[in-house]
Design an enzyme around this catalytic site. Structure first.
Site, PDB file in Angstrom:
ATOM      1  N   SER A 155      34.649  60.169 111.434  1.00  0.00           N
ATOM      2  CA  SER A 155      34.820  60.710 110.084  1.00  0.00           C
ATOM      3  C   SER A 155      33.527  60.832 109.299  1.00  0.00           C
ATOM      4  CB  SER A 155      35.735  59.783 109.277  1.00  0.00           C
ATOM      5  OG  SER A 155      36.907  59.503 109.957  1.00  0.00           O
ATOM      6  N   HIS A 208      37.170  65.669 110.182  1.00  0.00           N
ATOM      7  CA  HIS A 208      37.006  65.718 111.629  1.00  0.00           C
ATOM      8  C   HIS A 208      36.852  67.183 112.012  1.00  0.00           C
ATOM      9  CE1 HIS A 208      38.030  61.474 112.437  1.00  0.00           C
ATOM     10  NE2 HIS A 208      38.622  61.609 111.265  1.00  0.00           N
ATOM     11  N   HIS A 242      40.731  57.635 101.392  1.00  0.00           N
ATOM     12  CA  HIS A 242      40.111  58.361 102.514  1.00  0.00           C
ATOM     13  C   HIS A 242      38.899  59.141 102.011  1.00  0.00           C
ATOM     14  CE1 HIS A 242      39.789  60.214 106.410  1.00  0.00           C
ATOM     15  NE2 HIS A 242      39.954  61.427 105.909  1.00  0.00           N
ATOM     16  N   ASN A 249      33.341  50.784 103.509  1.00  0.00           N
ATOM     17  CA  ASN A 249      33.928  50.037 102.391  1.00  0.00           C
ATOM     18  C   ASN A 249      34.013  48.571 102.768  1.00  0.00           C
ATOM     19  OD1 ASN A 249      36.071  51.308 104.247  1.00  0.00           O
ATOM     20  ND2 ASN A 249      37.211  49.644 103.296  1.00  0.00           N
ATOM     21  N   GLU A 290      48.212  60.278 114.150  1.00  0.00           N
ATOM     22  CA  GLU A 290      48.612  61.686 114.102  1.00  0.00           C
ATOM     23  C   GLU A 290      49.805  61.940 115.026  1.00  0.00           C
ATOM     24  OE1 GLU A 290      45.120  64.557 114.024  1.00  0.00           O
ATOM     25  OE2 GLU A 290      44.110  62.679 114.504  1.00  0.00           O
ATOM     26  N   HIS A 302      43.707  60.835 116.470  1.00  0.00           N
ATOM     27  CA  HIS A 302      44.058  59.433 116.236  1.00  0.00           C
ATOM     28  C   HIS A 302      45.510  59.162 116.612  1.00  0.00           C
ATOM     29  CE1 HIS A 302      40.638  60.262 113.576  1.00  0.00           C
ATOM     30  NE2 HIS A 302      40.324  58.993 113.736  1.00  0.00           N
ATOM     31  N   ALA A 337      33.882  55.497 111.298  1.00  0.00           N
ATOM     32  CA  ALA A 337      33.812  54.913 109.960  1.00  0.00           C
ATOM     33  C   ALA A 337      34.716  53.685 109.993  1.00  0.00           C
ATOM     34  CB  ALA A 337      34.318  55.907 108.930  1.00  0.00           C
ATOM     35  N   MET A 369      40.437  52.778 112.888  1.00  0.00           N
ATOM     36  CA  MET A 369      41.647  53.331 113.511  1.00  0.00           C
ATOM     37  C   MET A 369      41.328  54.140 114.764  1.00  0.00           C
ATOM     38  SD  MET A 369      43.495  54.481 109.977  1.00  0.00           S
ATOM     39  CE  MET A 369      43.458  53.376 108.555  1.00  0.00           C
ATOM     40  N   SER A 370      40.202  53.869 115.376  1.00  0.00           N
ATOM     41  CA  SER A 370      39.826  54.613 116.590  1.00  0.00           C
ATOM     42  C   SER A 370      38.986  53.700 117.478  1.00  0.00           C
ATOM     43  CB  SER A 370      39.007  55.857 116.205  1.00  0.00           C
ATOM     44  OG  SER A 370      37.787  55.464 115.617  1.00  0.00           O
TER      45      SER A 370
HETATM   46  N1  HPA Z   1      40.527  49.895 107.282  1.00  0.00           N
HETATM   47  C1  HPA Z   1      40.883  50.633 108.328  1.00  0.00           C
HETATM   48  N2  HPA Z   1      40.219  51.732 108.705  1.00  0.00           N
HETATM   49  C2  HPA Z   1      39.137  52.081 107.983  1.00  0.00           C
HETATM   50  C3  HPA Z   1      38.723  51.330 106.875  1.00  0.00           C
HETATM   51  C4  HPA Z   1      39.445  50.172 106.497  1.00  0.00           C
HETATM   52  O1  HPA Z   1      39.144  49.468 105.517  1.00  0.00           O
HETATM   53  N3  HPA Z   1      37.599  51.953 106.389  1.00  0.00           N
HETATM   54  C5  HPA Z   1      37.353  53.007 107.193  1.00  0.00           C
HETATM   55  N4  HPA Z   1      38.277  53.108 108.158  1.00  0.00           N
END
Ligand code: HPA
Length: 296
Positions: free
Chosen positions: A37, A68, A254, A242, A93, A90, A120, A218-219
């Site tokens: 991302s 993406h 997001h 973050n 999806e 992902h 990310a 998530m990947s």
């Molecule tokens: N959690 C899950 N997936 C993420 C996060 C998060 O805080 N930040 C970026 N992808």
């Protein structure tokens, strides 16, 4: 009769053949790169490139998520031949893990032996800052899925692959030395993959930290499993977008993840370009480049 699955050697070889026909500079030993991302700046560092939209590539699932890009870029990174997959699909999806890892299967069938995975991720380690990069030293696959579910493709790897060393220590050391040379902060830590798409509650965040994770996303963990299955050596770099801390949980969107990834992607680009450029030196420095993952 054995059920046919997406772990279909013929289909993946067909995809690889198609790419090779369209993109003439894919040679054995080409570096593979999966861009997550918001990491657009990385693809901008790839020179002399040819692009191929995912929509044109048979057998490659389409990404549906903003941020993406959804195309393959073949060219040079740090002077080294690279095939970059700009965008991934992902689990959230609706894809199975095997489908989500067809990107890795296709890269390996193209002749990729060294794979750089990026993403990310949220920082679970309170000492890590948003906007910095983290080298993945190990992972926890908490997604509940494996790309190896279903009949095994013996041409790719064993039924029960060893995962004691998924993330190549020599690539980790190379990334650390290049980051130092460039003056970039590069944290090291354990990445946990969850299925998403929702972000975590404070209780979940606390639990994942207690499990030993430093970053969450998530990947990537499932891709690393598919890569290890095929004997690739893997480097993983997370862009920490973050802070994800249970006792001072801030709302995360997001959009914010994409914006922070965009800001940090210049650093990611510098680092990956330097690592790619230094790879030939690593490979000529004694140990066989595939020595850590002899399966292939
Ligand atoms: N959690 C899950 N997936 C993420 C996060 C998060 O805080 N930040 C970026 N992808």
């Amino acid at each position: 009769m054995m059920k046919k699955t997406v772990n279909d050697l013929d289909a993946v070889r067909h995809s690889a053949r198609f790419i090779r026909e369209k993109v003439c500079n894919v040679q054995a030993g080409t570096l593979g790169l999966v861009l997550g991302s918001g990491l657009g700046a990385v693809r901008e560092r790839i020179t002399a490139h040819v692009d191929l939209p995912y929509a044109e590539i048979p057998g490659l699932p389409q990404s549906t998520v903003e941020g993406h890009g959804g195309f393959l870029r073949a060219g040079l990174l740090g002077g080294q031949p690279v095939v970059a997959l700009c965008g991934r699909v992902h689990l959230y999806e609706g894809y199975t893990a095997a489908e989500a890892c067809l990107n890795v299967r296709i890269l390996a069938e193209l002749g990729v032996r060294t794979l750089m995975l990026t993403n990310a991720a949220g920082a679970l380690n309170p000492l890590f800052s948003a906007g910095t990069l983290m080298c993945i030293t190990d992972h926890i696959n908490f997604s509940g899925q494996s790309p190896l579910t279903g009949p095994n493709c013996d041409a790719w790897g064993p039924r029960f692959p060893d995962l004691s060393q998924v993330w190549c220590p020599r690539l980790l050391a190379l990334a650390a030395s290049q980051a130092r040379r460039l003056g970039l902060v590069l944290e090291r830590g354990v990445y946990i993959q969850v299925a998403g798409p929702n972000l975590e509650t404070p209780a979940e965040t606390r639990a994942y930290r207690r499990l030993g994770a430093d970053a969450i996303g998530m990947s990537t963990a499932i891709e690393a499993i598919a890569a290890a299955h095929m004997g690739l050596r893997v480097l993983g770099i997370s862009c920490l977008t973050n802070k994800n801390l249970p006792d001072c949980m801030a709302r995360t969107s997001h959009q914010e993840v994409l914006e922070m990834a965009g800001k940090a992607s210049a650093d990611m680009a510098l680092l990956l370009e330097a690592v790619a450029g230094a790879l030939p030196g690593l490979d000529s420095a004694g140990v066989d480049s595939a020595g850590l993952n002899p399966a292939r």
